[in-house]
Design a protein around this motif. Structure first.
Motif, PDB file in Angstrom:
ATOM      1  N   GLY A  55       0.781  -1.219   0.000  1.00 39.71           N
ATOM      2  CA  GLY A  55       0.000   0.000   0.000  1.00 39.71           C
ATOM      3  C   GLY A  55       0.817   1.276   0.000  1.00 39.71           C
ATOM      4  O   GLY A  55       0.278   2.367  -0.206  1.00 39.71           O
ATOM      5  N   GLN A  56       2.121   1.164   0.250  1.00 41.30           N
ATOM      6  CA  GLN A  56       2.976   2.351   0.287  1.00 41.30           C
ATOM      7  C   GLN A  56       3.620   2.623  -1.069  1.00 41.30           C
ATOM      8  O   GLN A  56       3.880   3.773  -1.425  1.00 41.30           O
ATOM      9  CB  GLN A  56       4.081   2.174   1.335  1.00 41.30           C
ATOM     10  N   VAL A  57       3.904   1.564  -1.804  1.00 40.93           N
ATOM     11  CA  VAL A  57       4.522   1.658  -3.122  1.00 40.93           C
ATOM     12  C   VAL A  57       3.815   0.700  -4.073  1.00 40.93           C
ATOM     13  O   VAL A  57       3.090  -0.199  -3.632  1.00 40.93           O
ATOM     14  CB  VAL A  57       6.025   1.306  -3.084  1.00 40.93           C
ATOM     15  N   TRP A  87       5.260   5.806  -6.536  1.00 32.66           N
ATOM     16  CA  TRP A  87       4.531   6.365  -5.415  1.00 32.66           C
ATOM     17  C   TRP A  87       3.465   7.322  -5.967  1.00 32.66           C
ATOM     18  O   TRP A  87       3.733   8.083  -6.898  1.00 32.66           O
ATOM     19  CB  TRP A  87       5.451   7.173  -4.503  1.00 32.66           C
ATOM     20  N   SER A  88       2.300   7.307  -5.381  1.00 33.44           N
ATOM     21  CA  SER A  88       1.241   8.203  -5.844  1.00 33.44           C
ATOM     22  C   SER A  88       1.249   9.540  -5.102  1.00 33.44           C
ATOM     23  O   SER A  88       0.862  10.568  -5.652  1.00 33.44           O
ATOM     24  CB  SER A  88      -0.127   7.535  -5.678  1.00 33.44           C
ATOM     25  N   SER A  89       1.715   9.532  -3.862  1.00 38.37           N
ATOM     26  CA  SER A  89       1.756  10.750  -3.071  1.00 38.37           C
ATOM     27  C   SER A  89       2.923  10.644  -2.094  1.00 38.37           C
ATOM     28  O   SER A  89       2.804  10.005  -1.050  1.00 38.37           O
ATOM     29  CB  SER A  89       0.436  10.966  -2.327  1.00 38.37           C
ATOM     30  N   SER A 136       9.222  10.839   4.493  1.00 38.42           N
ATOM     31  CA  SER A 136       9.764   9.565   4.965  1.00 38.42           C
ATOM     32  C   SER A 136      10.012   8.572   3.831  1.00 38.42           C
ATOM     33  O   SER A 136      10.563   7.491   4.065  1.00 38.42           O
ATOM     34  CB  SER A 136       8.815   8.940   5.994  1.00 38.42           C
ATOM     35  N   ASP A 137       9.625   8.903   2.614  1.00 41.74           N
ATOM     36  CA  ASP A 137       9.912   8.039   1.462  1.00 41.74           C
ATOM     37  C   ASP A 137      11.316   8.287   0.912  1.00 41.74           C
ATOM     38  O   ASP A 137      11.757   7.589  -0.001  1.00 41.74           O
ATOM     39  CB  ASP A 137       8.887   8.270   0.345  1.00 41.74           C
TER      40      ASP A 137
END
Lengths: 117, 110
Positions: free
Chosen positions: A66-68, A83-85, A89-90
């Motif tokens: 769900g994060q990437v 990544w969508s948003s 921290s990414d």
């Protein structure tokens, strides 16, 4: 020459989207899974998950589900991580690697540095 | 906090033998094979030991690996300055359904 080559460094703002790439050459790209690994500044290696370029089947680490999003285009021997948003921290260095068998990552890309600020 | 535990640092002088430990549990090292990676910051990590004790083609025979129970070890004989790097162990974890890495050991050649 057997290698995987990644796209260049990216600087983004929080909330923006991003897609980085990993191109394999010198071997049958669809015969081996591709894995993704993150290294945050000053930290160790973390496993994000793997993708089968032959059919785009993915297995995510529960920590990154769900994060990437992992994807692949077999026609151009390229895997992607997106990544969508983005969040601050990414930020980190993201490596892709060919999975020889089981969990053995035998050929690594040079890494893509993502800075979100 | 990494699932696999490695000492944060190790050191040795040229010509010495050093060993780096990697401790895990029954769901990872205890039931799956261990791989070791050498990583110089800013470069691509390199596989130096696969499947507990196998050395990939092109890797110096000064590198060796072993596993016993829930622990594994990487040994480097005849230490050279070029061995100075970070070393990571990794294994599949049946409970987490993911590859888990050790926290890394920074090897310094004095």
């Amino acid at each position: 020459e057997l290698q995987v080559v990644q796209s260049g460094a990216q600087v983004k703002k929080p909330g923006e989207s991003l897609k980085i790439s990993c191109k394999g050459s010198g071997y049958s790209f669809t015969s081996y899974w591709i894995g993704w690994v993150r290294q945050m500044p000053g930290r160790g290696l973390e496993y994000l998950g793997i993708i089968n370029p032959a059919d785009s089947n993915t297995i995510y680490s529960p920590s990154f589900q769900g994060q990437v999003t992992m994807s692949a285009d077999r026609s151009i021997n390229t895997a992607y991580l997106q990544w969508s948003s983005l969040k601050a921290s990414d930020s980190g260095i993201f490596y892709c690697a060919r999975i020889l068998e089981a969990t053995i990552m035998d050929v690594w890309g040079q890494g893509t540095t993502v800075t979100v600020s | 906090q990494s699932v696999l535990t490695q000492p944060p640092s190790a050191s040795g002088t040229p010509g010495q033998r050093v060993a780096i430990s990697c401790s895990g549990g029954s769901s990872n090292i205890g039931s799956n094979t261990v791989n070791w990676y050498q990583h110089l910051p800013g470069t691509a990590p390199q596989l130096v030991i696969s499947t507990n004790d196998k050395r990939p083609s092109g890797v110096s025979d000064r590198f060796s690996g072993s596993k016993s129970g829930t622990s594994a070890s990487l040994a480097i004989s005849w230490l050279q300055s070029e061995d100075e790097a970070d070393y990571y162990c990794a294994a599949w974890d049946d409970s987490l359904n993911a590859v888990v890495f050790g926290g890394g050991t920074k090897l310094t050649v004095l």
